[in-house]
Design a protein around this motif. Structure first.
Motif, PDB file in Angstrom:
ATOM      1  N   TRP A  74      24.970  47.827 -19.762  1.00 10.32           N
ATOM      2  CA  TRP A  74      24.749  47.162 -21.723  1.00 10.32           C
ATOM      3  C   TRP A  74      23.898  45.679 -21.944  1.00 10.32           C
ATOM      4  CZ3 TRP A  74      25.521  51.068 -22.564  1.00 10.32           C
ATOM      5  CH2 TRP A  74      27.242  52.064 -22.688  1.00 10.32           C
ATOM      6  N   ASN A  75      23.843  44.792 -20.353  1.00  7.19           N
ATOM      7  CA  ASN A  75      22.167  43.980 -20.395  1.00  7.19           C
ATOM      8  C   ASN A  75      21.154  44.413 -20.077  1.00  7.19           C
ATOM      9  OD1 ASN A  75      24.371  42.233 -21.275  1.00  7.19           O
ATOM     10  ND2 ASN A  75      25.313  41.488 -18.716  1.00  7.19           N
ATOM     11  N   TYR A  76      21.193  46.127 -20.118  1.00 11.74           N
ATOM     12  CA  TYR A  76      19.555  45.952 -19.863  1.00 11.74           C
ATOM     13  C   TYR A  76      19.097  45.727 -18.956  1.00 11.74           C
ATOM     14  CZ  TYR A  76      20.143  47.055 -24.707  1.00 11.74           C
ATOM     15  OH  TYR A  76      21.146  47.300 -25.791  1.00 11.74           O
ATOM     16  N   ARG A  77      19.410  45.360 -17.251  1.00 13.80           N
ATOM     17  CA  ARG A  77      18.949  45.330 -16.481  1.00 13.80           C
ATOM     18  C   ARG A  77      19.479  45.578 -15.018  1.00 13.80           C
ATOM     19  NH1 ARG A  77      21.756  39.066 -16.577  1.00 13.80           N
ATOM     20  NH2 ARG A  77      23.767  39.728 -16.336  1.00 13.80           N
ATOM     21  N   LEU A  98      15.018  45.909 -20.118  1.00 14.23           N
ATOM     22  CA  LEU A  98      14.240  46.807 -20.050  1.00 14.23           C
ATOM     23  C   LEU A  98      14.372  47.110 -21.475  1.00 14.23           C
ATOM     24  CD1 LEU A  98      17.089  48.283 -17.131  1.00 14.23           C
ATOM     25  CD2 LEU A  98      13.956  47.644 -17.148  1.00 14.23           C
ATOM     26  N   PRO A  99      13.525  48.828 -21.892  1.00 11.56           N
ATOM     27  CA  PRO A  99      13.295  49.201 -23.193  1.00 11.56           C
ATOM     28  C   PRO A  99      14.844  49.943 -23.575  1.00 11.56           C
ATOM     29  CG  PRO A  99      11.942  50.170 -21.373  1.00 11.56           C
ATOM     30  CD  PRO A  99      12.307  49.141 -20.969  1.00 11.56           C
ATOM     31  N   GLY A 100      15.548  50.548 -22.875  1.00  5.70           N
ATOM     32  CA  GLY A 100      16.475  51.296 -22.255  1.00  5.70           C
ATOM     33  C   GLY A 100      17.663  50.970 -22.085  1.00  5.70           C
ATOM     34  N   PHE A 101      19.008  51.676 -21.734  1.00  6.68           N
ATOM     35  CA  PHE A 101      19.838  51.780 -21.073  1.00  6.68           C
ATOM     36  C   PHE A 101      19.842  52.396 -19.569  1.00  6.68           C
ATOM     37  CE2 PHE A 101      21.239  51.924 -25.771  1.00  6.68           C
ATOM     38  CZ  PHE A 101      22.127  50.406 -25.884  1.00  6.68           C
ATOM     39  N   PRO A 102      19.925  51.587 -18.705  1.00  8.62           N
ATOM     40  CA  PRO A 102      19.614  52.107 -17.300  1.00  8.62           C
ATOM     41  C   PRO A 102      21.039  52.294 -16.863  1.00  8.62           C
ATOM     42  CG  PRO A 102      20.139  49.695 -16.951  1.00  8.62           C
ATOM     43  CD  PRO A 102      20.037  49.815 -18.940  1.00  8.62           C
ATOM     44  N   PHE A 119      18.963  55.996 -20.488  1.00 11.78           N
ATOM     45  CA  PHE A 119      19.363  57.264 -21.444  1.00 11.78           C
ATOM     46  C   PHE A 119      19.385  57.234 -22.262  1.00 11.78           C
ATOM     47  CE2 PHE A 119      23.819  56.038 -23.197  1.00 11.78           C
ATOM     48  CZ  PHE A 119      24.257  54.587 -22.524  1.00 11.78           C
ATOM     49  N   SER A 120      19.063  56.206 -22.881  1.00  8.26           N
ATOM     50  CA  SER A 120      18.551  56.069 -24.125  1.00  8.26           C
ATOM     51  C   SER A 120      17.402  54.858 -24.657  1.00  8.26           C
ATOM     52  CB  SER A 120      19.501  56.188 -25.248  1.00  8.26           C
ATOM     53  OG  SER A 120      19.513  55.625 -26.308  1.00  8.26           O
ATOM     54  N   PRO A 121      16.669  54.978 -25.538  1.00 11.25           N
ATOM     55  CA  PRO A 121      16.188  53.734 -25.499  1.00 11.25           C
ATOM     56  C   PRO A 121      17.206  52.371 -26.478  1.00 11.25           C
ATOM     57  CG  PRO A 121      14.924  55.336 -26.705  1.00 11.25           C
ATOM     58  CD  PRO A 121      15.844  55.808 -26.760  1.00 11.25           C
ATOM     59  N   ARG A 122      16.805  51.061 -26.279  1.00 11.47           N
ATOM     60  CA  ARG A 122      17.285  50.302 -26.938  1.00 11.47           C
ATOM     61  C   ARG A 122      17.549  50.055 -28.770  1.00 11.47           C
ATOM     62  NH1 ARG A 122      15.857  44.415 -23.835  1.00 11.47           N
ATOM     63  NH2 ARG A 122      17.561  43.756 -25.822  1.00 11.47           N
ATOM     64  N   ALA A 166       6.019  50.553 -11.955  1.00 11.63           N
ATOM     65  CA  ALA A 166       4.839  50.693 -11.457  1.00 11.63           C
ATOM     66  C   ALA A 166       4.710  52.179 -12.477  1.00 11.63           C
ATOM     67  CB  ALA A 166       5.551  51.549  -9.825  1.00 11.63           C
ATOM     68  N   HIS A 167       5.678  52.554 -13.382  1.00  8.20           N
ATOM     69  CA  HIS A 167       5.525  53.455 -14.240  1.00  8.20           C
ATOM     70  C   HIS A 167       6.464  53.854 -14.964  1.00  8.20           C
ATOM     71  CE1 HIS A 167       2.899  55.528 -10.724  1.00  8.20           C
ATOM     72  NE2 HIS A 167       3.579  55.741 -10.117  1.00  8.20           N
ATOM     73  N   LEU A 168       6.347  54.112 -15.964  1.00  8.52           N
ATOM     74  CA  LEU A 168       7.315  54.175 -17.531  1.00  8.52           C
ATOM     75  C   LEU A 168       6.784  55.700 -18.107  1.00  8.52           C
ATOM     76  CD1 LEU A 168       9.707  53.354 -19.498  1.00  8.52           C
ATOM     77  CD2 LEU A 168       7.299  52.620 -20.789  1.00  8.52           C
TER      78      LEU A 168
END
Length: 209
Positions: A74-77, A98-102, A119-122, A166-168
């Protein structure tokens, strides 16, 4: 779960208030009851390393075992708890915003990176109510179809041990495999898992640097 060279098992407990079927409620409450723990099979004892985590999720040891990385959904990190060296016993942030929920995280020795499943974008609506407990409570009482939804996108992120990206990888086509909740690199392929899909999926890994 990840295992170190001594056989210790590191794992997380996402929430002490909600089970897996009610994770949405933990998101709307923006709870901080997650924990990072370690189990010693030799003594059959479990020790708490850290608590107060906003939905503690995946866990993975670094290449040299000096720290264990874990996702804070929930803190995108992604944060890391240091096991050895001068920082042992302390915690810091590997990567944030982060651009989504890790979700789950694994370490690729071939590539020297952590693979993080997003698992989903923000969600802009969820971000908007996050600072306001009253609005979160109202949102939690809405029917589920009116609450913020998971987007139809597949996301995976590779993060180096220094926190750089490194990759997205992104797929938002009609045949996208989503939501991705785990990524494991093996023999030049990414093995993808999902909380809701009935299968795993295979994708070609990016070329090694």
């Amino acid at each position: 779960v990840d295992e170190d060279a001594d056989g210790l098992l590191y794992f997380t407990d996402a929430s002490t208030r909600f089970d897996v079927f009610h994770y949405r409620m933990d998101a709307l409450e923006h709870g901080t009851t997650g924990r990072l723990l370690v189990f010693d099979p030799a003594t059959k004892t479990t020790r708490r390393l850290l608590d107060g985590i906003s939905f503690a999720n995946g866990v993975a040891l670094s290449g040299d075992g000096s720290f264990v990385a874990f996702t804070e959904t929930w803190n995108y990190r992604v944060r890391r708890y240091w096991l050895r060296g001068p920082k042992a016993g302390s915690v810091d942030t590997l990567i944030e915003n982060l651009p989504g929920f890790p979700d789950n995280i694994t370490f690729s020795r071939a590539r020297g990176v952590f693979w993080v499943a997003l698992f989903s974008p923000r969600n802009p609506a969820l971000d908007a109510v996050a600072p306001y407990p009253f609005l979160r409570r109202i949102t939690a009482r809405l029917p589920e179809f009116l609450q913020p939804q998971v987007a139809d996108e597949a996301l995976a992120l590779a993060v180096r041990e220094d926190g750089s990206v490194a990759h997205l990888l992104l797929s938002d086509g009609k045949d996208a495999y989503f939501p991705i909740t785990s990524v494991l690199e093996q023999n030049g392929q990414l093995v993808l898992g999902s909380l809701t899909q009935p299968t795993v999926a295979l994708a070609k890994a990016p070329p090694l640097p």
